[in-house]
Design a protein around this motif. Structure first.
Motif, mmCIF file in Angstrom:
data_model
loop_
_atom_site.group_PDB
_atom_site.id
_atom_site.type_symbol
_atom_site.label_atom_id
_atom_site.label_comp_id
_atom_site.label_asym_id
_atom_site.label_seq_id
_atom_site.Cartn_x
_atom_site.Cartn_y
_atom_site.Cartn_z
ATOM 1 N N SER A 43 0.843 -1.192 0.000
ATOM 2 C CA SER A 43 0.000 0.000 0.000
ATOM 3 C C SER A 43 0.885 1.251 0.000
ATOM 4 C CB SER A 43 -0.919 0.024 1.229
ATOM 5 O OG SER A 43 -1.918 -0.966 1.120
ATOM 6 N N LEU A 44 0.621 2.130 -0.939
ATOM 7 C CA LEU A 44 1.361 3.390 -1.049
ATOM 8 C C LEU A 44 0.509 4.491 -0.440
ATOM 9 C CD1 LEU A 44 4.085 4.273 -2.298
ATOM 10 C CD2 LEU A 44 2.813 4.980 -4.328
ATOM 11 N N VAL A 45 1.060 5.216 0.528
ATOM 12 C CA VAL A 45 0.288 6.237 1.237
ATOM 13 C C VAL A 45 1.024 7.570 1.199
ATOM 14 C CG1 VAL A 45 -0.772 4.534 2.759
ATOM 15 C CG2 VAL A 45 1.335 5.677 3.470
ATOM 16 N N THR A 46 0.268 8.645 1.352
ATOM 17 C CA THR A 46 0.840 9.987 1.416
ATOM 18 C C THR A 46 0.812 10.471 2.866
ATOM 19 O OG1 THR A 46 -1.309 11.023 1.005
ATOM 20 C CG2 THR A 46 0.069 10.533 -0.914
ATOM 21 N N ALA A 47 1.564 11.522 3.126
ATOM 22 C CA ALA A 47 1.615 12.100 4.470
ATOM 23 C C ALA A 47 1.172 13.551 4.409
ATOM 24 C CB ALA A 47 3.032 12.005 5.041
ATOM 25 N N ALA A 48 0.167 13.886 5.183
ATOM 26 C CA ALA A 48 -0.294 15.271 5.238
ATOM 27 C C ALA A 48 0.829 16.166 5.729
ATOM 28 C CB ALA A 48 -1.495 15.375 6.174
ATOM 29 N N GLY A 49 1.021 17.274 5.047
ATOM 30 C CA GLY A 49 2.066 18.218 5.448
ATOM 31 C C GLY A 49 3.350 18.093 4.671
ATOM 32 N N ALA A 50 3.524 16.994 3.930
ATOM 33 C CA ALA A 50 4.722 16.844 3.095
ATOM 34 C C ALA A 50 4.492 17.571 1.779
ATOM 35 C CB ALA A 50 5.025 15.374 2.847
ATOM 36 N N GLY A 51 5.515 18.273 1.313
ATOM 37 C CA GLY A 51 5.356 19.040 0.080
ATOM 38 C C GLY A 51 6.617 19.031 -0.754
ATOM 39 N N CYS A 52 7.018 20.191 -1.213
ATOM 40 C CA CYS A 52 8.194 20.309 -2.073
ATOM 41 C C CYS A 52 9.425 19.744 -1.376
ATOM 42 C CB CYS A 52 8.423 21.770 -2.438
ATOM 43 S SG CYS A 52 9.923 22.055 -3.426
ATOM 44 N N CYS A 53 10.228 19.000 -2.113
ATOM 45 C CA CYS A 53 11.429 18.397 -1.530
ATOM 46 C C CYS A 53 12.486 19.430 -1.166
ATOM 47 C CB CYS A 53 12.020 17.380 -2.500
ATOM 48 S SG CYS A 53 12.673 18.101 -4.034
ATOM 49 N N GLY A 54 12.406 20.625 -1.787
ATOM 50 C CA GLY A 54 13.384 21.673 -1.519
ATOM 51 C C GLY A 54 14.319 21.952 -2.677
ATOM 52 N N ALA A 55 14.200 21.178 -3.756
ATOM 53 C CA ALA A 55 15.153 21.298 -4.861
ATOM 54 C C ALA A 55 15.107 22.661 -5.544
ATOM 55 C CB ALA A 55 14.913 20.191 -5.878
ATOM 56 N N VAL A 56 13.918 23.227 -5.719
ATOM 57 C CA VAL A 56 13.820 24.521 -6.407
ATOM 58 C C VAL A 56 14.640 25.578 -5.679
ATOM 59 C CG1 VAL A 56 12.259 26.386 -7.094
ATOM 60 C CG2 VAL A 56 11.564 23.999 -7.419
ATOM 61 N N ASP A 57 14.461 25.679 -4.363
ATOM 62 C CA ASP A 57 15.211 26.663 -3.581
ATOM 63 C C ASP A 57 16.699 26.306 -3.527
ATOM 64 O OD1 ASP A 57 13.071 28.469 -2.506
ATOM 65 O OD2 ASP A 57 12.322 26.582 -1.730
ATOM 66 N N GLN A 58 17.009 25.037 -3.355
ATOM 67 C CA GLN A 58 18.396 24.611 -3.231
ATOM 68 C C GLN A 58 19.213 25.001 -4.454
ATOM 69 O OE1 GLN A 58 19.894 23.223 -0.578
ATOM 70 N NE2 GLN A 58 21.861 23.158 -1.649
ATOM 71 N N HIS A 59 18.654 24.812 -5.626
ATOM 72 C CA HIS A 59 19.403 25.064 -6.854
ATOM 73 C C HIS A 59 19.271 26.504 -7.362
ATOM 74 C CE1 HIS A 59 20.425 20.921 -6.758
ATOM 75 N NE2 HIS A 59 19.209 20.493 -7.045
#
Length: 406
Positions: free
Chosen positions: A198-214
């Motif tokens: 079963s594949l589930v999502t987690a409330a509150g998880a969003g962008c991994c941060g790559a846009v800001d990092q790069h």
């Protein structure tokens, strides 16, 4: 490489790390042979070795100018050079440090600052990006051809299976993917459901941060990393087997959460755990018995292995192996190591270079006359699709559709 980093920089985390990386470089230039921008432009400063010299000069107190910024901007961060380098130079980490320092020292024109700021405030935020995209899709028939190609048609996601298995894994929803291609994670969940996961999502998880990092904003990127860790942690404690990535660009960064948060006393240990649990979807299927997956007429396809999968994560051949096990015929592809030009926000900020790289990549992908092009990253998918006369899809979409014969 011998270095004379400014003393005040040696005492900073970034300066010490940059010096460590620079000392591994032996000036051989092998990296230029596989650098996409060097292949296009033929300028030493548009290859890894030249950019390393620019960053070294900056760290040693030399001139930092718009020229320095321009050549670092042109880097795709594809990390092809890391695969090629015989000395193990961690160029991706170095260029992130270099870009952050240049951003602090070279002021961009107001319109560049505004545009990059908008990207950082819209792309990582589904609540902002989604409505803007849907507005564009609503008026898509009225748009000029060039702009119309950049706005994909709206796609409906199939039903997500209810979590019913003892085995559970988390999946990162991400930032642009839920709006651009909501079907990808849903189809991944359907495929894994057939395998008893079963594949589930987690409330509150969003962008991994790559846009800001790069884009030279590592502090904001680190905040996004911490938010994801907080969202995932209860699931990890409850026994989630893995944090699954269906976008290889996100996977490349999440695997490095441990590195980016290594000096954070509150998050370092949990970040290391998350990095250890992070796996690309292809890795998951590669380790499973695929007997329950019986594709109906899998066809002939060309697979584009994203740079973030083959160079950043070292997973070249993994997805291809899964597809072969499922009976898919893979068309031959020349120059598989070269970037397609997507590279996160690169195709937006460097459209001419990105367009040239896309044309070159599509020529190699279609040379074997495949009926479709498959990939493993949301950015590559939509960048290639905007210039392709053949369908471009995520590979798990293809697998799930083949299972149902549609």
């Amino acid at each position: 490489m011998q270095t004379n980093i400014l003393e005040e920089l040696q005492e900073t985390v970034e300066g010490a790390e940059a010096e460590r990386i620079l000392r591994n470089c032996v000036h051989c230039g092998f990296c230029n042979a596989t650098c996409p921008t060097y292949q296009l432009l033929g300028d030493e400063l548009d290859g890894p070795r030249g950019r390393i010299y620019l960053m070294k000069d900056m760290l040693e107190g030399g001139e930092v100018s718009k020229r320095t910024q321009r050549h670092l901007d042109r880097c795709l961060t594809c990390r092809n050079c890391e695969t090629t380098c015989p000395s193990g130079v961690e160029y991706g980490k170095l260029v992130d440090i270099g870009r952050e320092m240049v951003e602090q020292r070279v002021k961009r024109p107001w319109h560049e600052r505004l545009f990059r700021g908008v990207l950082r405030r819209v792309l990582p935020e589904p609540g902002r990006f989604g409505p803007l995209l849907h507005t564009g899709q609503a008026v898509r028939p009225l748009l000029p051809a060039a702009l119309k190609a950049k706005v994909p048609e709206r796609v409906e996601a199939p039903a997500w299976p209810e979590p019913r298995h003892a085995r559970r894994m988390l999946v990162l929803e991400g930032c642009v993917q839920p709006a651009l291609s909501p079907q990808i994670n849903a189809r991944a969940a359907r495929v894994l459901d057939r395998l008893g996961i079963s594949l589930v999502t987690a409330a509150g998880a969003g962008c991994c941060g790559a846009v800001d990092q790069h884009l030279g904003a590592p502090d904001t990127a680190a905040d996004r990393m911490r938010a994801n860790i907080d969202a995932w942690w209860p699931h990890v404690e409850a026994g989630a087997e893995a944090v699954v990535m269906t976008a290889s660009g996100c996977g490349a960064l999440v695997r490095e959460y441990a590195y980016h948060l290594r000096d954070d006393p509150e998050y370092a240990e949990r970040a290391a755990r998350i990095s250890a649990l992070t796996r690309d979807l292809g890795e998951i299927l590669a380790d499973e018995d695929l007997t329950p997956l019986q594709p109906a007429g899998p066809g002939r396809i060309a697979f584009q292995c994203p740079c973030t999968l083959q160079h950043a994560q070292g997973l070249n051949g993994v997805v291809e192996g899964v597809l072969r096990r499922l009976g898919v015929e893979l068309a031959p592809v020349d120059e598989p190591h070269l970037c397609c030009g997507s590279a996160g926000t690169y195709s937006i900020l460097q459209p001419e270079l990105a367009g040239s790289l896309r044309a070159r990549k599509l020529a190699t992908l279609t040379a074997g006359d495949p009926e479709a092009i498959l990939t493993a990253n949301i950015g590559c998918l939509h960048h290639l699709a905007a210039g392709s006369d053949r369908p471009v899809r995520h590979w798990v979409e293809w697998v799930d559709a083949a299972l149902d014969g549609n």
